[in-house]
Design an enzyme around this catalytic site. Structure first.
Site, short mmCIF file in Angstrom:
data_model
loop_
_atom_site.label_atom_id
_atom_site.label_comp_id
_atom_site.label_asym_id
_atom_site.label_seq_id
_atom_site.Cartn_x
_atom_site.Cartn_y
_atom_site.Cartn_z
N CYS A 158 0.60 -1.25 0.16
CA CYS A 158 -0.16 0.04 -0.03
C CYS A 158 0.82 1.20 0.04
O CYS A 158 2.14 1.27 0.33
CB CYS A 158 -1.03 0.27 1.32
SG CYS A 158 -1.99 -1.39 1.51
N GLU A 191 12.34 -17.44 -15.47
CA GLU A 191 11.81 -15.94 -15.79
C GLU A 191 11.08 -15.73 -17.05
O GLU A 191 9.90 -15.11 -16.66
CB GLU A 191 13.25 -15.13 -16.02
CG GLU A 191 12.95 -13.76 -16.31
CD GLU A 191 12.19 -12.80 -15.08
OE1 GLU A 191 12.11 -13.30 -14.12
OE2 GLU A 191 11.85 -11.66 -15.50
N LYS A 242 4.02 -3.26 -7.55
CA LYS A 242 5.70 -3.03 -7.97
C LYS A 242 6.55 -3.30 -6.79
O LYS A 242 7.59 -3.74 -7.24
CB LYS A 242 5.80 -1.75 -8.67
CG LYS A 242 7.13 -1.37 -9.42
CD LYS A 242 7.46 -2.29 -10.52
CE LYS A 242 8.69 -2.42 -10.94
NZ LYS A 242 9.10 -3.28 -12.03
O1 M6R Z 1 11.90 -4.71 -6.06
P1 M6R Z 1 12.36 -6.28 -6.11
O2 M6R Z 1 13.32 -6.63 -7.07
O3 M6R Z 1 12.93 -6.67 -4.73
O4 M6R Z 1 10.99 -7.22 -6.25
C1 M6R Z 1 11.15 -8.65 -6.39
C2 M6R Z 1 10.17 -9.21 -7.11
O5 M6R Z 1 8.70 -8.69 -6.29
C3 M6R Z 1 9.85 -8.73 -8.55
O6 M6R Z 1 11.17 -9.12 -9.09
C4 M6R Z 1 8.33 -9.46 -9.33
O7 M6R Z 1 8.86 -10.94 -9.15
C5 M6R Z 1 8.46 -8.70 -10.59
N1 M6R Z 1 7.12 -8.60 -10.81
C6 M6R Z 1 8.78 -9.68 -11.51
O8 M6R Z 1 8.52 -9.35 -12.76
#
Ligand code: M6R
Length: 636
Positions: free
Chosen positions: A2, A503, A631
């Site tokens: 949030c 991936e 995100k």
């Molecule tokens: O901000 P972060 O790299 O720590 O985020 C990790 C994951 O939440 C992130 O890579 C998520 O899997 C993405 N949506 C992948 O596309």
């Protein structure tokens, strides 16, 4: 998760809150809401769905005719007029964009939440672990809960504590009852001030001239002021237009440390692209080129960019990567590279698991968190766990203004990928993988005599090759959209490209909601093969290599793909241009320019980004903000 935002000053609060919410939408977009103070009353509007729906609802208050039926507000005209007047004139308010943890995404569960008497309104980011017992306690006292959220307990506890106490004392008493994470902002009827509290969830105060801002993220306030106070855990504050009283949990006044941050007023635009995702895919040549210029300008010289690190790689016995999602996949490639070239044993751990393990680490172990956002709660907790157990810590992150950066400083490498707006990671993932090539070279140069000049030269060619792959996008589109109606997909590869299979599967799942799983090719026959038939396409990444070892990996990968074909699965392969032995073996050959196997993960990733994108587009999915995601994942 949030995002929260608040304003007190002389400007129109509603406009600033909506702007703030838009910039925080990356933290969740299930529902949103704002509350403002007007004539000693709190007026509130909230809505399920994205912020655009909230805006439509606000618009409906003054111009019902302009609003679509789906968003028609439930307010009668008198109430609508009253709320509208408050929104148009108020200079103090709070806002929230939600990623649902407790309770579905509907209008009721949307924040802000209020106490029974509607004396306060409150927004919260985090998770109250002991909310059930607190709820039972409050219900036993006769309080009726209106929502399914964990947050509502905070509103009732605070309302109860206010009786006979100063507001900061009441808030402190509430904090003493809460277990878990929270960033909270409270609006109190008939008082022109904001109350805030923080524990384990980010919260900053942007200090202006006769105005103050509060937000989950400093970039939200940076468009208004570069003077930022980052709250520490277990701090609370009372904020008026001109004054901030900051205290700790024991009632002591806390020092206000103002950071002067670099103002970033750049608004993210899609430019000629339909979606941020495609824009970000197209930015990959520039991002990799910038990284190479910064760290590997000359392939015959030692790598640069790691000078600030306080780590003696000669003394490191083991490296542990902790990460989530795409960053975890990048880490798996890092393991492959470091073990191969720098000869240091590497473990890769899912951060959420590592965070609560009795970890066995010592002073010669280096635990490296990888995180685009630098705010991922699981990764932060995993690094903290390692730190507390005595390990050295480091981070690879895309954000220097982040909790993970602060925690690991000076041991961090910041990827210059720029802001990634689309929820599905593309350019940030590629920059993480390239950073891991760099880290490997750094460790190998510090510890070994191995000559990596050829690898460095190969890396320097990546931006050009990525560009060539992107130029093939239209051809890929024709190949991929034929597969839009399948419900399951399998992605296979071996060795250095196995993480790319993971991936590719994650990208497809996230963007198109098609079930997809990645496996090491050799593992398929140990179970997953049972699901194969003509309804399950199998995509194999098969990149040949110069050495006997690389070639044997490639041959085994092809033979596993054959096993899938024998079960009638539609077959796709990602292969290099000159590789003719795949012709006739697969239904769909997706060509990439010729590339050495050890350098192929980044290149093989690009068509998989397009695969997920074109299928999602074909299926009419929300490409930049897929359902249920956010995100930045700031809850454990
Ligand atoms: O901000 P972060 O790299 O720590 O985020 C990790 C994951 O939440 C992130 O890579 C998520 O899997 C993405 N949506 C992948 O596309």
């Amino acid at each position: 998760m949030c995002g929260i935002v608040a304003y007190i000053g002389k400007k129109n609060a509603k406009d600033l809150l909506i702007d703030g919410l838009r910039s925080l939408e990356y933290r969740g977009y299930d529902s949103s809401g704002i509350a403002v103070l007007h004539n000693s009353k709190i007026e509130l509007v909230k809505s399920a769905g994205k912020i655009a729906r909230l805006e439509e609802k606000i618009l409906s208050l003054k111009a019902p005719a302009l609003v679509t039926n789906s968003v028609s507000s439930n307010f009668n005209s008198h109430v609508a007029e009253k709320i509208n007047l408050a929104l148009e004139t108020s200079t103090c308010g709070i806002g929230h964009t939600r990623w649902a943890t407790h309770g579905i995404a509907n209008d009721t569960n949307a924040h802000p939440h209020q106490d029974t008497e509607a004396n306060i309104a409150l927004v919260h980011n985090g998770i109250i672990k002991n909310y059930l017992s607190l709820k039972q306690e409050l219900e036993a006292e006769g309080i009726q809960f209106r929502t399914e959220t964990d947050t509502e307990v905070i509103t009732h506890l605070f309302a109860k504590q206010r009786a006979g106490k100063a507001d900061l004392d009441a808030l402190r008493a509430v904090m003493n009852r809460l277990e878990g994470s929270y960033a909270v902002v409270i609006l109190v009827k008939d008082q022109n001030k904001l109350l805030v509290a923080k524990n384990q969830s980010p919260l900053v105060i942007g200090i202006g001239e006769e105005e103050n801002y509060v937000a989950s993220d400093s970039s939200t306030v940076l468009q208004y002021t570069n003077k930022v106070l980052k709250l520490k855990d277990q701090q609370l504050a009372e904020i008026t237009e001109t004054k901030i009283i900051l205290e700790d949990l024991y009632g002591n006044e806390a020092k206000i440390e103002v950071h002067h941050l670099v103002q970033n007023t750049s608004i993210q635009e899609k430019g000629p692209y339909k979606h941020f995702l495609v824009k970000e895919i197209h930015e990959q040549p520039a991002v990799t080129s910038l990284m190479l210029d910064q760290c590997l300008a000359n392939a015959t010289k030692p790598i640069t960019g790691f000078e600030q690190l306080d780590v003696d790689f000669k003394q490191i016995n083991r490296i542990v990567f902790v990460a989530c999602g795409s960053a975890y996949h990048a880490a798996l490639i890092g393991k492959y590279l470091i073990e191969l070239w720098a000869r240091v044993p590497v473990d890769v751990e899912v951060a959420s698991e590592y965070a609560s393990k009795q970890v066995i680490v010592g002073a010669n172990d280096l635990v490296v968190g990888i995180s685009q956002s630098g705010e991922t709660a699981d990764t932060l907790a995993a690094i903290n766990n390692a730190k507390n157990a005595g390990a050295q810590i480091m981070a690879i992150t895309n954000k220097s203004d982040s909790a993970i950066y602060d925690l690991t400083s000076p041991n961090n490498y910041v990827t210059p990928a720029g802001i990634e707006v689309s929820v599905a990671s593309t350019k940030a993932f590629v920059s993480q993988v390239l950073a891991l090539y760099f880290l490997t070279i750094k460790i190998a140069e510090d510890r070994t005599e191995i000559d990596l000049t050829e690898i460095k030269q190969g890396l320097r060619s990546l931006p050009l090759i990525i560009d060539q792959v992107i130029e093939r996008a239209e051809d890929y589109k024709k190949q991929f959209i034929k597969y839009s109606n399948y419900r399951d997909f399998l992605f296979l590869s071996r060795g250095i490209n196995y993480p790319i299979a993971l991936e590719g599967a994650l990208k497809l799942k996230e963007l198109s909601y098609i079930h997809a799983t990645g496996y090491p090719s050799g593992e398929m026959k140990h179970g997953p093969i049972a699901i194969l038939d003509q309804s399950v396409p199998v995509l194999t990444i098969a990149i040949d290599g110069k050495s006997k070892f690389e070639h044997s990996l490639y041959e085994k990968t092809l033979s596993n793909a054959e096993e899938a074909r024998a079960r009638k699965s539609p077959s796709l392969v990602i292969a290099c241009d000159d590789n003719q032995d795949v012709t006739g073996l697969f239904d769909e050959v997706i060509r990439i320019p010729n590339i050495d196997q050890f350098l192929s993960p980044i290149i093989a990733t690009i068509p998989l980004q397009f695969l997920a994108y074109y299928i999602a587009e074909e299926l009419g999915k929300d490409v930049d903000q897929p359902r249920n995601l956010a995100k930045s994942v700031t809850v454990e």
